[in-house]
Motif scaffolding. Structure first.
Motif, PDB file in Angstrom:
ATOM      1  N   GLU A 109     -28.356 -16.632  19.631  1.00  0.00           N
ATOM      2  CA  GLU A 109     -28.676 -16.496  20.926  1.00  0.00           C
ATOM      3  C   GLU A 109     -30.284 -17.177  20.752  1.00  0.00           C
ATOM      4  O   GLU A 109     -30.966 -16.568  20.229  1.00  0.00           O
ATOM      5  CB  GLU A 109     -29.035 -15.057  21.498  1.00  0.00           C
ATOM      6  CG  GLU A 109     -29.421 -15.076  22.712  1.00  0.00           C
ATOM      7  CD  GLU A 109     -29.407 -13.653  23.213  1.00  0.00           C
ATOM      8  OE1 GLU A 109     -28.508 -12.857  23.713  1.00  0.00           O
ATOM      9  OE2 GLU A 109     -31.050 -13.118  23.132  1.00  0.00           O
TER      10      GLU A 109
ATOM     11  N   HIS B  71     -23.126 -16.161  14.735  1.00  0.00           N
ATOM     12  CA  HIS B  71     -23.436 -16.394  16.057  1.00  0.00           C
ATOM     13  C   HIS B  71     -25.131 -16.246  16.269  1.00  0.00           C
ATOM     14  O   HIS B  71     -25.752 -15.723  15.407  1.00  0.00           O
ATOM     15  CB  HIS B  71     -22.972 -15.269  16.942  1.00  0.00           C
ATOM     16  CG  HIS B  71     -23.310 -13.683  16.749  1.00  0.00           C
ATOM     17  ND1 HIS B  71     -22.812 -13.159  15.884  1.00  0.00           N
ATOM     18  CD2 HIS B  71     -24.168 -12.979  17.588  1.00  0.00           C
ATOM     19  CE1 HIS B  71     -23.335 -11.859  15.825  1.00  0.00           C
ATOM     20  NE2 HIS B  71     -24.221 -11.827  16.765  1.00  0.00           N
TER      21      HIS B  71
ATOM     22  N   CYS C   3     -25.973 -18.950  24.165  1.00  0.00           N
ATOM     23  CA  CYS C   3     -25.282 -18.186  22.867  1.00  0.00           C
ATOM     24  C   CYS C   3     -24.243 -19.034  22.204  1.00  0.00           C
ATOM     25  O   CYS C   3     -23.555 -19.963  22.961  1.00  0.00           O
ATOM     26  CB  CYS C   3     -24.441 -16.968  23.450  1.00  0.00           C
ATOM     27  SG  CYS C   3     -25.585 -15.963  24.298  1.00  0.00           S
TER      28      CYS C   3
END
Length: 161
Positions: free
Chosen positions: A94, A92, A58
């Motif tokens: 992942e 963000h 992440c």
């Protein structure tokens, strides 16, 4: 056209044998018992069996245009076809994939270098790593079977959250 990683086993195989010159003076066999370390007769070389590790990395940081984030993750996936799936937003992302390594320490070390080493070549945002999970194949499949692990990485590719 998908390219294989140098030294990667044929698709569909779970293990391959790695050859190295010893494990180093600080290697503690008791921390990784039964990892297949066995000397080759008369060669002075040890043979180590690698394992598959499921990695979830992440990253997070300042907002970046979604199109740039997607393009960067697609480039990373193109350059490194071992990536299973990536999910992203403007601040963000992942990344999930399988890593082949001797032990958890090696798999984690590779994962922690992935974003930084490919930030410029894939034109990824200057985000920092904020989370890392590395689990062995058996644990991953046990979680899936019990219904509390991450869903299988399908569809493969780069997707928005």
């Amino acid at each position: 056209m998908r390219r294989a990683r140098p030294g990667a086993p044929p698709r569909g195989t779970a293990e391959r044998v790695l050859t190295s010159v010893g494990a180093g003076a600080d290697y503690d066999e008791s921390r990784n018992p039964g990892q297949g370390v066995a000397p080759e007769a008369g060669s002075g070389v040890t043979v180590e069996t690698s394992r598959l590790w499921h990695v979830t990395l992440c990253v997070s940081g300042d907002e970046a245009p979604l199109t740039e984030v997607r393009r960067g993750l697609e480039q990373l996936a193109h350059d490194h076809p071992f990536l299973l799936t990536s999910r992203y937003a403007n601040n963000h992302a992942e990344i999930r994939y399988w890593e082949e390594a001797r032990d958890l320490h090696d798999a984690a070390a590779v994962a922690l270098r992935l974003w930084g080493e490919h930030r410029s070549t894939s034109k990824l945002p200057p985000w920092e790593i904020v989370g890392l999970e590395v689990i062995d194949r058996d644990t991953y499949h046990q979680r899936i079977a019990e219904g509390y692990g991450p869903p299988p990485a399908a569809p493969v590719g780069v997707h928005p959250y």
